[in-house]
Design an enzyme around this catalytic site. Structure first.
Site, short mmCIF file in Angstrom:
data_model
loop_
_atom_site.label_atom_id
_atom_site.label_comp_id
_atom_site.label_asym_id
_atom_site.label_seq_id
_atom_site.Cartn_x
_atom_site.Cartn_y
_atom_site.Cartn_z
CB SER A 1 33.67 19.56 42.91
OG SER A 1 33.84 18.14 43.81
CG HIS B 1 39.92 24.08 36.68
ND1 HIS B 1 40.87 23.86 36.08
CD2 HIS B 1 39.46 23.32 37.63
CE1 HIS B 1 41.17 22.55 36.35
NE2 HIS B 1 39.99 21.89 37.69
CG ASP C 1 43.87 17.88 39.77
OD1 ASP C 1 44.02 18.90 40.35
OD2 ASP C 1 43.27 16.89 40.09
CG HIS D 1 35.32 19.94 36.84
ND1 HIS D 1 36.06 21.10 35.88
CD2 HIS D 1 36.94 19.89 37.15
CE1 HIS D 1 36.83 21.46 37.11
NE2 HIS D 1 37.55 20.98 36.87
#
Lengths: 332, 213
Positions: A54, A219, A109, A56
């Site tokens: 989260s 990030h 991811d 973004h």
């Protein structure tokens, strides 16, 4: 740290409560932290799932709805969601036509989505295809890095591939289109300030007032180079040049996104878009469609990124198709 | 073969010590990750190990394989990021190799750690000197193997593994990262301790502590 939050460890859960309150047309699974469309996937339609850390927003939850995603799995801030989230979402959105996982190229991811796809196929027999986006020209793509990061092209891909899935194309052709779109896109980002992860409580890196970071990801990680702060025209040049050097965008229509990192006002983003457009015009790059605003952000970071995508008639038609999500809406 | 065995309570103590260590060093791990990553390693490890201790405490499994399956799955489903799948895979493979037993001899402990390590390599595809947790885990597993093969007790072997993990952790400082988020920094990642190698050294510090004396 000054933020509109309660307990820093509840930011994601409480934000999802707000999403559910603001968007009754969506279904929020608070336990698994998954945002779904309000209605089940139409029979024969390929399910589209994305997800990631989260911070973004509107990516990815803001892109759930007609013409884009069927579900978005939310991880903690800047942390990939876990395989059981994606496995659950895969089961829920599969209508029998299979599911496409849209994954941004980050070590965590990729690993978590891989485990989810293995589990979903082994336990439920669901056909899963994955596309990994990797459009960030700031990262050298070599065996010496984790590969280029998935950034801005992810937004454009979710829109275009979402429209193709809505047309009823099968899983193989939806996945092939996704890979084609990813291969045709390039991005470059920069930061004027760091961002503050709520659980960390202070900025991720220190950036003096007279310096900026070129080649940042999403990030709050420091960029490739720290360089003296410059005016918008010069920043635009430093963003556009490496993109144009990486891929030839002349000779056909393109989609351009000028994306805000979350902490830069729209007046500056439009000013930047004007600068970028001048450079593209001068380089003979035709801009057929554009998007200006905050679409893939890095919490409260000030800065922006530029994404270029080589398009064709098919991609432009899919781009123009109706979309009805919290983050993108037209033609409905 | 080495002297002594490792009991189920000692393995539980290993996990409990690891949980305490990452919790104590939550801020430190996150600071290391802020320098070259994304400022979440401490928070993520604490969330994972806290969940592990809650699960294990509520219904302690009676065999090594069941215990580490529970630990591994909990890490995978609560940590996220790269650390979740990597530590999760480590514990899952450790348990599978150890088997449905209540006690490990030195050779089985070594084989289980080796299997866990190979799981990390298979999942993360990192090699030695990529500036990752592998840089602490690889020498630690080698040292434990060598100590056990040389006839050392399990406690001495675990102490040797911890020393090797510490040395491997320190050796990450000058390295340029080639895997994980730090690799995006290129040359700028040199000069920093790797957070993953640091938490892995804590894993072996905890093992050495649990098996000491």
């Amino acid at each position: 740290m000054k933020k509109l939050i309660n307990d820093p460890s509840n930011v994601l859960a409480e934000s999802l409560v707000g999403v559910a309150a603001a968007h009754p047309e969506l279904t929020v699974d608070h336990f698994n932290r998954i945002i779904y469309r309000g209605e089940k996937t139409r029979a024969g339609k390929v399910g589209l799932i994305s997800g990631g850390g989260s911070g973004h927003e509107p990516l990815h939850g803001g892109f759930v709805g007609l013409g884009m995603l069927d579900a978005a799995c939310a991880g903690e801030v800047f942390t990939s969601p876990t395989p059981d989230q994606m496995q659950e979402a895969t089961k829920v959105v599969d209508s029998g036509a299979g599911v496409l996982h849209i994954v941004k190229n980050y070590t965590g991811d990729v690993m978590n989505f891989e485990m989810a796809a293995e589990l979903a196929e082994a336990e439920s027999g669901i056909k899963v295809e994955s596309v990994v986006t990797n459009d960030d020209v700031a990262v050298e793509d070599s065996t010496w890095t984790a590969g280029r990061r998935g950034v801005g092209v992810t937004v454009l891909l979710e829109k275009i591939v979402g429209a193709a899935a809505e047309e009823g194309r099968d899983l193989t052709s939806v996945a092939d289109l996704a890979r084609r779109v990813n291969a045709a896109g390039r991005s470059m980002g920069m930061a004027l300030t760091s961002c503050t992860v709520p659980s960390a409580g202070k900025p991720t890196f220190d950036l003096p007032d007279d310096m900026m970071e070129m080649g940042v990801g999403i990030h709050g990680e420091p960029g490739r180079h720290r360089v003296p702060l410059a005016g918008a025209a010069e920043i635009a040049r430093q963003l556009v040049e490496p993109i144009l050097a990486d891929l030839d965008f002349t000779g056909g229509p393109n989609i351009v996104m000028l994306n805000g990192m979350g902490g830069s006002p729209l007046i500056e983003l439009y000013l930047m878009y004007g600068e970028v457009k001048k450079l593209l015009d001068a380089a003979g790059v035709e801009v057929a469609r554009n998007l200006v605003g905050n679409y893939i952000t890095s919490l409260d970071m000030a800065g922006c990124s530029v994404t270029l995508l080589k398009a064709d008639d098919e991609i432009l038609t899919l781009w123009d198709a109706p979309v009805n999500t919290a983050g993108l809406r037209w033609g409905v | 073969m080495g002297d002594g065995t490792v009991s189920l309570p000692q393995l539980l103590d290993w996990l409990s010590r690891f949980s305490a260590l990452v919790t104590e060093n939550r801020t430190y791990l996150t600071e290391l990750d802020s320098a070259i990553g994304d400022a979440d390693h401490g928070v993520n490890m604490v969330r994972g190990m806290t969940a592990v201790m809650e699960k294990v405490g509520a219904a302690p499994p009676e065999a090594v394989d069941a215990l580490f399956k529970m630990v591994g799955m909990t890490m995978v489903s609560t940590v996220g990021g790269a650390s979740g799948p990597l530590y999760g895979t480590f514990f899952l493979r450790f348990g599978t190799t150890a088997g449905a037993v209540t006690e490990l001899d030195g050779a089985t402990l070594a084989a289980a750690l080796r299997a866990g390590f190979e799981g990390v390599i298979a999942r993360g595809k990192a090699e030695l000197n990529d500036k990752t947790m592998v840089d602490a885990m690889s020498p630690a597993v080698d040292a434990l193997d060598a100590a056990v093969a040389g006839g050392a007790s399990v406690s001495d072997a675990a102490a040797a593994a911890f020393s090797a993990a510490e040395a491997g952790r320190e050796a990450t400082i000058p390295l340029v990262a080639r895997k994980g988020r730090a690799s995006y920094l290129g040359e700028r990642s040199a000069g920093h301790l790797d957070p993953g190698a640091t938490s892995t050294a804590m894993l072996f510090e905890s093992l050495a502590g649990a098996l000491a004396g």
